[in-house]
Design an enzyme around this catalytic site. Sequence first.
Site, PDB file in Angstrom:
ATOM      1  N   LYS A   7       0.669  -1.145   0.062  1.00  8.92           N
ATOM      2  CA  LYS A   7      -0.068  -0.034  -0.024  1.00  8.92           C
ATOM      3  C   LYS A   7       0.953   1.076  -0.029  1.00  8.92           C
ATOM      4  CE  LYS A   7      -1.906  -1.286   3.948  1.00  8.92           C
ATOM      5  NZ  LYS A   7      -1.251  -2.230   4.267  1.00  8.92           N
ATOM      6  N   ARG A  29     -10.393  -0.023   8.956  1.00  8.91           N
ATOM      7  CA  ARG A  29      -9.809  -1.232   9.387  1.00  8.91           C
ATOM      8  C   ARG A  29     -10.696  -2.231  10.098  1.00  8.91           C
ATOM      9  NH1 ARG A  29      -4.034   0.373   9.087  1.00  8.91           N
ATOM     10  NH2 ARG A  29      -2.776  -1.386   9.497  1.00  8.91           N
ATOM     11  N   ARG A  78      12.008  -4.398   5.507  1.00  8.89           N
ATOM     12  CA  ARG A  78      11.840  -2.949   5.231  1.00  8.89           C
ATOM     13  C   ARG A  78      12.547  -1.737   5.959  1.00  8.89           C
ATOM     14  NH1 ARG A  78       5.580  -1.026   5.308  1.00  8.89           N
ATOM     15  NH2 ARG A  78       5.713  -1.967   7.519  1.00  8.89           N
ATOM     16  N   ARG A  99      10.562   0.502  11.359  1.00  3.75           N
ATOM     17  CA  ARG A  99       9.735   0.745  12.363  1.00  3.75           C
ATOM     18  C   ARG A  99       9.470  -0.306  13.563  1.00  3.75           C
ATOM     19  NH1 ARG A  99       4.535   0.997   8.230  1.00  3.75           N
ATOM     20  NH2 ARG A  99       3.455  -0.036   9.852  1.00  3.75           N
ATOM     21  N   ARG A 152      -0.561  -8.166  13.958  1.00  4.38           N
ATOM     22  CA  ARG A 152      -1.303  -7.374  12.942  1.00  4.38           C
ATOM     23  C   ARG A 152      -2.052  -8.210  12.007  1.00  4.38           C
ATOM     24  NH1 ARG A 152       4.322  -4.461  11.018  1.00  4.38           N
ATOM     25  NH2 ARG A 152       3.069  -3.149   9.686  1.00  4.38           N
TER      26      ARG A 152
HETATM   27  P1  AP5 Z   1       4.848  -1.494   2.001  1.00  4.58           P
HETATM   28  O1  AP5 Z   1       4.251  -0.841   0.719  1.00  4.58           O
HETATM   29  O2  AP5 Z   1       5.762  -0.569   2.793  1.00  4.58           O
HETATM   30  O3  AP5 Z   1       3.758  -2.013   2.877  1.00  4.58           O
HETATM   31  P2  AP5 Z   1       2.388  -1.443   3.343  1.00  4.58           P
HETATM   32  O4  AP5 Z   1       1.108  -2.461   2.505  1.00  4.58           O
HETATM   33  O5  AP5 Z   1       2.308  -0.134   3.379  1.00  4.58           O
HETATM   34  O6  AP5 Z   1       2.270  -2.030   4.659  1.00  4.58           O
HETATM   35  P3  AP5 Z   1       2.307  -1.453   6.275  1.00  4.58           P
HETATM   36  O7  AP5 Z   1       3.099  -2.199   7.146  1.00  4.58           O
HETATM   37  O8  AP5 Z   1       2.782   0.081   6.038  1.00  4.58           O
HETATM   38  O9  AP5 Z   1       0.779  -1.569   6.404  1.00  4.58           O
HETATM   39  P4  AP5 Z   1       0.093  -1.451   7.794  1.00  4.58           P
HETATM   40  O10 AP5 Z   1      -1.153  -1.832   7.424  1.00  4.58           O
HETATM   41  O11 AP5 Z   1       0.528  -2.765   8.746  1.00  4.58           O
HETATM   42  O12 AP5 Z   1       0.670  -0.415   8.519  1.00  4.58           O
HETATM   43  P5  AP5 Z   1       0.026   1.167   9.004  1.00  4.58           P
HETATM   44  O13 AP5 Z   1       1.162   1.825   8.635  1.00  4.58           O
HETATM   45  O14 AP5 Z   1      -1.252   1.260   7.934  1.00  4.58           O
HETATM   46  O15 AP5 Z   1       5.783  -2.832   1.742  1.00  4.58           O
HETATM   47  C1  AP5 Z   1       6.389  -3.490   2.623  1.00  4.58           C
HETATM   48  C2  AP5 Z   1       7.726  -3.801   2.306  1.00  4.58           C
HETATM   49  O16 AP5 Z   1       7.580  -4.715   1.035  1.00  4.58           O
HETATM   50  C3  AP5 Z   1       8.564  -2.876   1.765  1.00  4.58           C
HETATM   51  O17 AP5 Z   1       9.904  -2.854   2.182  1.00  4.58           O
HETATM   52  C4  AP5 Z   1       8.531  -2.716   0.024  1.00  4.58           C
HETATM   53  O18 AP5 Z   1       9.686  -2.399  -0.461  1.00  4.58           O
HETATM   54  C5  AP5 Z   1       8.209  -4.315  -0.046  1.00  4.58           C
HETATM   55  N1  AP5 Z   1       7.525  -4.645  -1.152  1.00  4.58           N
HETATM   56  C6  AP5 Z   1       6.327  -4.127  -1.511  1.00  4.58           C
HETATM   57  N2  AP5 Z   1       5.776  -4.625  -2.647  1.00  4.58           N
HETATM   58  C7  AP5 Z   1       6.491  -5.542  -3.068  1.00  4.58           C
HETATM   59  C8  AP5 Z   1       6.538  -6.585  -4.166  1.00  4.58           C
HETATM   60  N3  AP5 Z   1       5.600  -6.826  -5.212  1.00  4.58           N
HETATM   61  N4  AP5 Z   1       7.693  -7.262  -4.217  1.00  4.58           N
HETATM   62  C9  AP5 Z   1       8.712  -7.327  -3.229  1.00  4.58           C
HETATM   63  N5  AP5 Z   1       8.756  -6.745  -2.222  1.00  4.58           N
HETATM   64  C10 AP5 Z   1       7.627  -5.558  -2.240  1.00  4.58           C
HETATM   65  O19 AP5 Z   1      -0.520   1.098  10.316  1.00  4.58           O
HETATM   66  C11 AP5 Z   1       0.466   0.728  11.419  1.00  4.58           C
HETATM   67  C12 AP5 Z   1      -0.276   0.910  12.615  1.00  4.58           C
HETATM   68  O20 AP5 Z   1      -1.169   2.035  13.029  1.00  4.58           O
HETATM   69  C13 AP5 Z   1      -1.356  -0.310  12.948  1.00  4.58           C
HETATM   70  O21 AP5 Z   1      -0.841  -1.473  13.191  1.00  4.58           O
HETATM   71  C14 AP5 Z   1      -2.189   0.224  13.876  1.00  4.58           C
HETATM   72  O22 AP5 Z   1      -1.533   0.280  15.067  1.00  4.58           O
HETATM   73  C15 AP5 Z   1      -2.279   1.844  13.480  1.00  4.58           C
HETATM   74  N6  AP5 Z   1      -3.482   2.189  12.757  1.00  4.58           N
HETATM   75  C16 AP5 Z   1      -3.307   2.505  11.357  1.00  4.58           C
HETATM   76  N7  AP5 Z   1      -4.291   2.688  10.675  1.00  4.58           N
HETATM   77  C17 AP5 Z   1      -5.406   2.351  11.674  1.00  4.58           C
HETATM   78  C18 AP5 Z   1      -6.766   2.176  11.715  1.00  4.58           C
HETATM   79  N8  AP5 Z   1      -7.387   2.736  10.593  1.00  4.58           N
HETATM   80  N9  AP5 Z   1      -7.391   1.801  12.737  1.00  4.58           N
HETATM   81  C19 AP5 Z   1      -6.763   1.381  13.829  1.00  4.58           C
HETATM   82  N10 AP5 Z   1      -5.344   1.306  14.053  1.00  4.58           N
HETATM   83  C20 AP5 Z   1      -4.871   2.114  13.009  1.00  4.58           C
END
Ligand code: AP5
Length: 295
Positions: A81, A156, A195, A240, A251
């Site tokens: 994402k 979420r 990452r 992170r 998660r």
């Molecule tokens: P990357 O694109 O960075 O992954 P992502 O999908 O953005 O994953 P996140 O970990 O950021 O999502 P998340 O939903 O857990 O975290 P968020 O910040 O929203 O890709 C990951 C890695 O893979 C990278 O190194 C990339 O280079 C590699 N990659 C990507 N595509 C690839 C491919 N095709 N092939 C190979 N490698 C690849 O949330 C964090 C925390 O915030 C949550 O846990 C929660 O505590 C809180 N939070 C956020 N939103 C809410 C909500 N709405 N409600 C409640 N709590 C929330």
Amino acid sequence: MSSIAIKTCAERSKNSAHLPLLAVAGLAAATATFRREEEEKTQNFFFKGDKKESVADMKAKFSTYWPRNIMILFGPPGAGKGTHGPKVENMLGIPQLSTGDMLRAAVAAQTEVGKKAQAVMKAGGLVSNDIVIGIIRDRIKEKDCNLGFILDGFPRTLEQAKALDKMLADEGAAVSKVVELEVPDSVLEERICGRWIHKKSGRSYHVKYAAPKSMKLSSDSKPIPETMLDDETGEPLMQRGDDTPTALVKRLKGYHGETVPILNHYKPNGVVASVNANQQMDGVWGEILEALKRS
Ligand code: AP5
């Protein structure tokens, strides 16, 4: 509260010693903005019949009368994402709103919200619905969201999805597309634990799949932390606090238990499109472009 606002304040105080230079830069930026606005006023487009309209008029019309383009980038942690969101943002010119980034900015700034969210985020749990719904409710009222926005990490839970629908229904709008990035859980640990990110810009790297140019490996093939630098600024990258195998288990449990049901909530509206995100990044991007098209 947005990361942009926080960044701007930080940059302002950091640069206060260079005021004359900043004044010149500020003047140059203001002049460029003025020129762009003037150009927009004079550039003409043909629109319906032979009627000519300026870009500024077109923008105002779209903001006032067209429904907003509201997309959700959906997928488990590590699905991509944060990797593909900025590309969609660049292509469509609407902002990517990542609740994760906003919450991390709040934690870094130690705001009231940040203090409440810190521990639960580090452990991989979900922050309370009230907090994130409030953040999104405020953010989507900002001017840059006039034509639409891309939600990353929100909603979420079903409660968040229903709250979003209600906010949008109040203005006669609805979610126009949900792009689901599908990746099996078995692939995600390697992605998450490899990452590294550039905190200021959110740029995401991976030790194996998207390594920074500066990366050097130690004798046991692990990246040497001091060599992990952002390609564009040369600034240090970081990992992170929740990118650990233990937090990932939690998660993923939250994702399958609380987030996946949201897909069934939106499917009857015909807006859900699935993408195979377990392939090389170019392939994923190609499928996302297809998914974003009108069906
Ligand atoms: P990357 O694109 O960075 O992954 P992502 O999908 O953005 O994953 P996140 O970990 O950021 O999502 P998340 O939903 O857990 O975290 P968020 O910040 O929203 O890709 C990951 C890695 O893979 C990278 O190194 C990339 O280079 C590699 N990659 C990507 N595509 C690839 C491919 N095709 N092939 C190979 N490698 C690849 O949330 C964090 C925390 O915030 C949550 O846990 C929660 O505590 C809180 N939070 C956020 N939103 C809410 C909500 N709405 N409600 C409640 N709590 C929330």
